[in-house]
Write a protein that holds these residues in place. Structure first.
Motif, PDB file in Angstrom:
ATOM      1  N   ALA A  41       0.816  -1.217   0.000  1.00  0.00           N
ATOM      2  CA  ALA A  41       0.000   0.000   0.000  1.00  0.00           C
ATOM      3  C   ALA A  41       0.853   1.272   0.000  1.00  0.00           C
ATOM      4  CB  ALA A  41      -0.940  -0.013   1.203  1.00  0.00           C
ATOM      5  N   LYS A  42       2.002   1.246   0.681  1.00  0.00           N
ATOM      6  CA  LYS A  42       2.769   2.487   0.815  1.00  0.00           C
ATOM      7  C   LYS A  42       3.380   2.944  -0.515  1.00  0.00           C
ATOM      8  CE  LYS A  42       6.980   0.247   2.545  1.00  0.00           C
ATOM      9  NZ  LYS A  42       7.746   0.233   1.294  1.00  0.00           N
ATOM     10  N   ASP A  43       3.678   2.023  -1.406  1.00  0.00           N
ATOM     11  CA  ASP A  43       4.244   2.423  -2.698  1.00  0.00           C
ATOM     12  C   ASP A  43       3.214   2.429  -3.816  1.00  0.00           C
ATOM     13  OD1 ASP A  43       7.169   2.983  -2.636  1.00  0.00           O
ATOM     14  OD2 ASP A  43       7.199   1.059  -1.602  1.00  0.00           O
ATOM     15  N   PHE A  44       2.053   1.877  -3.525  1.00  0.00           N
ATOM     16  CA  PHE A  44       1.052   1.702  -4.567  1.00  0.00           C
ATOM     17  C   PHE A  44       0.346   3.020  -4.899  1.00  0.00           C
ATOM     18  CE2 PHE A  44      -3.365   0.755  -5.733  1.00  0.00           C
ATOM     19  CZ  PHE A  44      -3.131  -0.014  -6.857  1.00  0.00           C
ATOM     20  N   SER A  45      -0.086   3.131  -6.144  1.00  0.00           N
ATOM     21  CA  SER A  45      -1.025   4.186  -6.508  1.00  0.00           C
ATOM     22  C   SER A  45      -1.901   3.616  -7.607  1.00  0.00           C
ATOM     23  CB  SER A  45      -0.290   5.415  -7.028  1.00  0.00           C
ATOM     24  OG  SER A  45       0.141   5.173  -8.358  1.00  0.00           O
ATOM     25  N   LYS A  46      -2.964   4.305  -7.935  1.00  0.00           N
ATOM     26  CA  LYS A  46      -3.842   3.727  -8.965  1.00  0.00           C
ATOM     27  C   LYS A  46      -3.160   3.698 -10.319  1.00  0.00           C
ATOM     28  CE  LYS A  46      -6.579   7.429 -10.894  1.00  0.00           C
ATOM     29  NZ  LYS A  46      -7.901   7.850 -11.282  1.00  0.00           N
ATOM     30  N   TYR A  47      -2.031   4.424 -10.454  1.00  0.00           N
ATOM     31  CA  TYR A  47      -1.311   4.445 -11.730  1.00  0.00           C
ATOM     32  C   TYR A  47      -0.253   3.348 -11.823  1.00  0.00           C
ATOM     33  CZ  TYR A  47      -3.351   9.068 -11.317  1.00  0.00           C
ATOM     34  OH  TYR A  47      -4.230  10.095 -11.128  1.00  0.00           O
ATOM     35  N   THR A  48      -0.042   2.623 -10.711  1.00  0.00           N
ATOM     36  CA  THR A  48       1.033   1.636 -10.646  1.00  0.00           C
ATOM     37  C   THR A  48       0.524   0.245 -11.001  1.00  0.00           C
ATOM     38  OG1 THR A  48       1.937   2.915  -8.813  1.00  0.00           O
ATOM     39  CG2 THR A  48       2.820   0.702  -9.142  1.00  0.00           C
ATOM     40  N   PHE A  49       1.119  -0.369 -12.017  1.00  0.00           N
ATOM     41  CA  PHE A  49       0.778  -1.747 -12.371  1.00  0.00           C
ATOM     42  C   PHE A  49       2.040  -2.584 -12.341  1.00  0.00           C
ATOM     43  CE2 PHE A  49      -2.688   0.711 -13.842  1.00  0.00           C
ATOM     44  CZ  PHE A  49      -3.811  -0.101 -13.746  1.00  0.00           C
ATOM     45  N   HIS A  50       1.896  -3.853 -11.957  1.00  0.00           N
ATOM     46  CA  HIS A  50       3.067  -4.726 -11.874  1.00  0.00           C
ATOM     47  C   HIS A  50       2.853  -5.959 -12.725  1.00  0.00           C
ATOM     48  CE1 HIS A  50       6.126  -7.288  -9.647  1.00  0.00           C
ATOM     49  NE2 HIS A  50       6.795  -6.277 -10.153  1.00  0.00           N
ATOM     50  N   GLU A  51       3.541  -5.984 -13.871  1.00  0.00           N
ATOM     51  CA  GLU A  51       3.348  -7.070 -14.827  1.00  0.00           C
ATOM     52  C   GLU A  51       4.209  -8.285 -14.468  1.00  0.00           C
ATOM     53  OE1 GLU A  51       1.715  -8.261 -17.303  1.00  0.00           O
ATOM     54  OE2 GLU A  51       3.198  -9.745 -17.948  1.00  0.00           O
ATOM     55  N   ALA A  52       5.362  -8.052 -13.838  1.00  0.00           N
ATOM     56  CA  ALA A  52       6.269  -9.161 -13.567  1.00  0.00           C
ATOM     57  C   ALA A  52       5.748 -10.057 -12.451  1.00  0.00           C
ATOM     58  CB  ALA A  52       7.639  -8.610 -13.193  1.00  0.00           C
ATOM     59  N   LEU A  53       6.342 -11.236 -12.367  1.00  0.00           N
ATOM     60  CA  LEU A  53       6.089 -12.094 -11.211  1.00  0.00           C
ATOM     61  C   LEU A  53       6.632 -11.388  -9.978  1.00  0.00           C
ATOM     62  CD1 LEU A  53       7.396 -15.465 -12.666  1.00  0.00           C
ATOM     63  CD2 LEU A  53       5.011 -14.906 -12.210  1.00  0.00           C
ATOM     64  N   ASN A  54       6.293 -11.886  -8.809  1.00  0.00           N
ATOM     65  CA  ASN A  54       6.948 -11.333  -7.624  1.00  0.00           C
ATOM     66  C   ASN A  54       7.624 -12.453  -6.845  1.00  0.00           C
ATOM     67  OD1 ASN A  54       5.138 -12.474  -5.753  1.00  0.00           O
ATOM     68  ND2 ASN A  54       3.680 -10.827  -6.166  1.00  0.00           N
ATOM     69  N   PRO A  55       8.530 -12.091  -5.936  1.00  0.00           N
ATOM     70  CA  PRO A  55       9.306 -13.101  -5.208  1.00  0.00           C
ATOM     71  C   PRO A  55       8.425 -14.125  -4.500  1.00  0.00           C
ATOM     72  CG  PRO A  55      10.264 -10.960  -4.864  1.00  0.00           C
ATOM     73  CD  PRO A  55       8.992 -10.735  -5.609  1.00  0.00           C
ATOM     74  N   HIS A  56       7.317 -13.668  -3.981  1.00  0.00           N
ATOM     75  CA  HIS A  56       6.429 -14.576  -3.269  1.00  0.00           C
ATOM     76  C   HIS A  56       5.954 -15.707  -4.181  1.00  0.00           C
ATOM     77  CE1 HIS A  56       3.668 -15.701  -0.112  1.00  0.00           C
ATOM     78  NE2 HIS A  56       2.710 -15.788  -1.015  1.00  0.00           N
ATOM     79  N   MET A  57       5.580 -15.355  -5.407  1.00  0.00           N
ATOM     80  CA  MET A  57       5.058 -16.356  -6.349  1.00  0.00           C
ATOM     81  C   MET A  57       6.141 -17.344  -6.775  1.00  0.00           C
ATOM     82  SD  MET A  57       3.157 -13.570  -8.764  1.00  0.00           S
ATOM     83  CE  MET A  57       2.048 -14.520  -9.795  1.00  0.00           C
ATOM     84  N   THR A  58       7.320 -16.807  -7.162  1.00  0.00           N
ATOM     85  CA  THR A  58       8.337 -17.718  -7.705  1.00  0.00           C
ATOM     86  C   THR A  58       8.921 -18.624  -6.626  1.00  0.00           C
ATOM     87  OG1 THR A  58       9.953 -15.958  -7.474  1.00  0.00           O
ATOM     88  CG2 THR A  58       9.046 -16.297  -9.654  1.00  0.00           C
ATOM     89  N   THR A  59       9.220 -18.042  -5.450  1.00  0.00           N
ATOM     90  CA  THR A  59       9.836 -18.884  -4.423  1.00  0.00           C
ATOM     91  C   THR A  59       8.879 -19.988  -3.975  1.00  0.00           C
ATOM     92  OG1 THR A  59       9.165 -17.276  -2.753  1.00  0.00           O
ATOM     93  CG2 THR A  59      11.440 -17.146  -3.532  1.00  0.00           C
ATOM     94  N   ALA A  60       7.594 -19.666  -3.884  1.00  0.00           N
ATOM     95  CA  ALA A  60       6.626 -20.685  -3.461  1.00  0.00           C
ATOM     96  C   ALA A  60       6.580 -21.824  -4.476  1.00  0.00           C
ATOM     97  CB  ALA A  60       5.243 -20.062  -3.287  1.00  0.00           C
ATOM     98  N   ALA A  61       6.548 -21.463  -5.764  1.00  0.00           N
ATOM     99  CA  ALA A  61       6.468 -22.487  -6.807  1.00  0.00           C
ATOM    100  C   ALA A  61       7.733 -23.344  -6.824  1.00  0.00           C
ATOM    101  CB  ALA A  61       6.242 -21.830  -8.168  1.00  0.00           C
ATOM    102  N   VAL A  62       8.898 -22.695  -6.703  1.00  0.00           N
ATOM    103  CA  VAL A  62      10.164 -23.433  -6.731  1.00  0.00           C
ATOM    104  C   VAL A  62      10.271 -24.331  -5.495  1.00  0.00           C
ATOM    105  CG1 VAL A  62      12.678 -23.172  -6.562  1.00  0.00           C
ATOM    106  CG2 VAL A  62      11.382 -21.727  -8.128  1.00  0.00           C
ATOM    107  N   ALA A  63       9.903 -23.792  -4.330  1.00  0.00           N
ATOM    108  CA  ALA A  63       9.992 -24.576  -3.095  1.00  0.00           C
ATOM    109  C   ALA A  63       9.098 -25.813  -3.188  1.00  0.00           C
ATOM    110  CB  ALA A  63       9.597 -23.715  -1.891  1.00  0.00           C
ATOM    111  N   ARG A  64       7.919 -25.652  -3.767  1.00  0.00           N
ATOM    112  CA  ARG A  64       7.002 -26.797  -3.889  1.00  0.00           C
ATOM    113  C   ARG A  64       7.633 -27.929  -4.689  1.00  0.00           C
ATOM    114  NH1 ARG A  64       2.729 -23.604  -4.197  1.00  0.00           N
ATOM    115  NH2 ARG A  64       2.838 -23.349  -6.459  1.00  0.00           N
ATOM    116  N   GLN A  65       8.432 -27.570  -5.697  1.00  0.00           N
ATOM    117  CA  GLN A  65       9.045 -28.596  -6.535  1.00  0.00           C
ATOM    118  C   GLN A  65      10.306 -29.204  -5.919  1.00  0.00           C
ATOM    119  OE1 GLN A  65       7.813 -29.865  -9.361  1.00  0.00           O
ATOM    120  NE2 GLN A  65       6.029 -28.565  -8.997  1.00  0.00           N
ATOM    121  N   THR A  66      10.960 -28.477  -5.026  1.00  0.00           N
ATOM    122  CA  THR A  66      12.300 -28.920  -4.623  1.00  0.00           C
ATOM    123  C   THR A  66      12.432 -29.268  -3.140  1.00  0.00           C
ATOM    124  OG1 THR A  66      12.909 -26.598  -4.352  1.00  0.00           O
ATOM    125  CG2 THR A  66      13.516 -27.637  -6.420  1.00  0.00           C
ATOM    126  N   LEU A  67      11.589 -28.701  -2.287  1.00  0.00           N
ATOM    127  CA  LEU A  67      11.769 -28.929  -0.852  1.00  0.00           C
ATOM    128  C   LEU A  67      10.780 -29.978  -0.327  1.00  0.00           C
ATOM    129  CD1 LEU A  67      12.248 -25.280   0.496  1.00  0.00           C
ATOM    130  CD2 LEU A  67      13.954 -26.854  -0.406  1.00  0.00           C
TER     131      LEU A  67
END
Lengths: 413, 291
Positions: free
Chosen positions: A145-171
């Protein structure tokens, strides 16, 4: 001196304080825009520095997205132009370039940035000026929320998504996990993601080492990492740091003792150090050209990229450039022009499938909900050709469950 | 803390220091004898790595690359001295500094144009792949080889400078070039050879570093900073200083990495600051020297 984005003397806030002063000089009443005026998209990206290879691919793909729209007659008859600027992987530089793009070049929107700190600097400028910014850098904070504005969009993946997916496959439960982490925002966010995932799985953390950003030598960390005797080593860094760290870990015989896992496995870095070094390394990705056997949009994107780039294949970070610019232009088509509020509205409602299956921007934080790939680097003898780098271990289709909840990020729900 | 871990850490530090020593040596010799601060040293290190890689793939053997690249790039260095640097002798120290600074940009951009800005893999020679069991732990064979080779180069260099007639001329030329000319020695040829040697050492450092890091156009910029720190700590122009300081920096980085890894890069600058405060001329430098 390393050309890093982490100049300690100038924080993004002090840089911006200085900038707003210079902005006062630059600020002048915006000229009325004619309807047949070109649509200009600003594109700051680190063309020089350790992420240059990824940045160049972003530019190629962004240009492709623009070309495809122009080939079909543009948006409401208006041509689209991409204004690429080198942010030198430096937050202050990025803020200056973005300000210039807005004030001098009169861009209608900004897409780009690769480093997590740099995207925040770009975002501060665009947010203050009310210009749409589609970030294609991996970071969690931009959605908070602190960095967000209605003009801000994030197209890339985020660390939360990738690490969770990788951990599921490897740990697995009871596994011992050690971390080698680049000491800046990207590394810290990846570490946080991995630790959260490993706690959920029940794996044990046996140690973490932070390394300076942009280090050339990792040998001094290896004896200690090996003495931790982990089953899995998570290396959370980016660009050439990833290539160098993995190469030197392999030199020290790390792979004989443990599996190497990275949050994001980089196409260009795999090319830079060769198949033997990366063999068996597992990591997340937003895109891999090999998806073309699984989906029509990947095949179409590959074909368009090949046609425009002499038969070359698009890379992971390249695909961000394409979908970042592509989604924005699609929203402009719907909005019938560049009116900021209408385009924001169109982006929020947009359902798009440009490279790898359906995507949309979540309403509360404008994070793109999308699939996450988990890839494993192939052994040299298993490669069918020079482009056959990875095996797709998993292709988790996008859902809101992958993301941190809106309330956790501080958004009103 | 485990003793074997500390020994391994020391060894990593020595291996790291070995590459620092070789690159700093070239920088310090050129400064000590010629009074030229060579800002293109890092770029020539990088060119050395590319040349080594190119020659290795051309001949099919890393060893040819290791042997030929320093000679070839050393010869290129002589050409630079002959065509560019030579004109600036006797002028202020800034002139060759600015010249080599500009040269470094040209070299880096040139490599970007020819080889691209992506990194290129530099395979470890097959004989040196893998690790060696040292009893206290496993250590990469290649890094042990680097330590050994650097030791040999240092001994050869020391013998050449201290025990041969040419070495005598070189040392005398550094002390007082005017007297040398009066004695009928062509000092220009000595300077040419020295600059070639300095550049050749940079290239050797580049080839040696290649298999440890990926090879890319920017690999020299960090190395240049490190080499400068080492020469400042050791004393500008001092060969012994470069060796001692190189190993000292390598070992400090390594031991700090054990306790506070995120400080590993800062430590060499901290070391430099401390040395400058206590001994401004560097550990083995001569006070007030302006070359």
């Amino acid at each position: 001196m390393p050309k890093s984005g982490s100049t300690p003397k100038i924080t993004r806030r002090t840089a911006l304080a200085g900038l707003s002063a210079s902005a006062a000089l630059l600020a002048m009443p915006r000229l009325g825009r004619a309807a047949d005026e070109t649509i200009r998209i600003g594109f700051p990206t680190p063309l020089t520095g350790p992420f240059a290879a990824e940045a160049r691919d972003q530019v190629k793909c962004a240009e492709l997205a623009v070309k495809l729209v122009n080939d079909k007659g543009g948006i409401g008859g208006r041509k689209v132009e991409l204004l690429v600027r080198d942010d030198k992987l430096n937050a202050g530089e990025a803020a200056t370039r973005t300000l210039e793009l807005i004030e001098k070049d009169k861009v209608h929107a900004v897409v780009g940035a690769l480093s997590s700190a740099v995207q925040l600097a770009v975002n501060e400028v665009t947010r203050a000026r009310g210009v749409i910014y589609v970030s294609i850098s991996q970071s969690d904070t931009i959605n908070e929320a602190k960095d967000f504005s209605k003009y801000t969009f994030h197209e890339a993946l985020n660390p939360h998504m990738t690490t969770a997916a990788v951990a599921r496959q490897t740990l697995k439960k009871g596994m011992k996990v050690a971390h080698l982490v680049a000491d800046y925002a990207y590394g810290h966010e990846m570490l946080r993601g991995f630790k959260r995932a490993q706690a959920a799985i029940g794996a044990d953390n046996v140690g973490e080492i932070l390394h300076p950003f942009g280090a050339a030598d990792y040998s001094t960390f290896m004896p200690r990492l090996m003495s931790m005797r982990p089953d899995v080593l998570c290396i959370s860094n980016f660009g050439r740091d990833q290539a160098n760290a993995i190469k030197q870990a392999v030199d020290f015989g790390v792979k004989q003792q443990m599996k190497i896992v990275v949050p994001v496995i980089l196409h260009n870095q795999r090319l830079a150090v060769g198949p033997d070094v990366f063999e068996g390394v597992v990591g997340g990705a937003n895109y891999y050209w090999g998806l073309e056997t699984q989906g029509k949009s990947a095949a179409a994107f590959n074909a368009a990229f090949k046609a425009a780039n002499g038969g070359a294949i698009p890379t992971d970070y390249g695909a961000y450039g394409y979908s970042g610019v592509g989604s924005l232009l699609a929203a402009m088509q719907t909005a019938g022009g560049t009116d900021t509020d209408k385009v924001v509205d169109a982006l929020e409602k947009l359902q798009y499938d440009l490279t790898k299956g359906p995507q949309h921007y979540r309403k509360c934080d404008h994070q793109s909900v999308q699939s996450v790939l988990v890839l494993e680097s192939k052994k040299k003898s298993a490669m069918a050709n020079d482009n056959d780098l990875f095996a797709i271990l998993a292709n988790d289709s996008g859902s809101d469950d992958m993301l941190r909840s809106c309330s956790e990020l501080g958004h009103a729900t | 803390m485990d003793l074997s871990l500390i020994i391994m850490q020391l060894l990593s530090g020595i291996a790291l220091g070995a590459v620092l020593v070789i690159t700093a040596l070239g920088l310090t010799i050129v400064f000590g004898m010629l009074g030229v601060v060579n800002f293109a040293h890092g770029a020539l290190f990088m060119i050395g790595a590319y040349a080594g890689l190119y020659l290795a793939s051309l001949t099919g053997s890393f060893w040819w690359g290791l042997l030929l690249a320093p000679i070839l790039i050393g010869a290129f260095g002589m050409l630079i001295e002959l065509v560019l640097i030579r004109r600036l002798y006797g002028r202020s120290i800034d002139d060759p500094l600015l010249l080599t600074f500009g040269l470094s940009y040209i070299l880096v951009e040139g490599v970007r144009i020819v080889f691209g800005s992506d990194g290129i893999p530099f395979p470890t020679p097959p004989q040196l792949i893998g690790v060696l069991d040292l009893g206290v732990g496993f250590f990469p064979r290649y890094r042990l080889f680097v330590i050994g080779l650097v030791a040999v180069v240092l001994v050869v260099l020391w013998l050449a400078l201290e025990k041969t007639r040419i070495g005598l001329i070189v040392r005398a030329g550094a002390r007082d070039p005017t007297i040398m000319q009066v004695l009928g020695i062509d000092i220009g040829r000595v300077w040419l050879a020295i600059f070639g040697l300095g550049v050749g050492l940079a290239a050797l450092g580049g080839v040696l570093a290649g298999p440890m890091r990926s090879v890319n156009p920017e690999m020299g910029s960090l190395v240049l900073a490190e080499a400068f720190v080492v020469t400042v700590i050791g004393g500008l122009g001092s060969i012994v200083g470069a060796v001692v300081a190189g190993l000292m920096v390598g070992i400090s980085i390594s031991l700090v990495a054990l306790f506070a890894p995120e400080m590993a890069t800062i430590v060499m600058f901290a070391l430099m600051a401390v040395v400058l405060l206590i001994r401004p001329q560097g550990l083995f430098g001569v006070r007030g020297r302006t070359a």
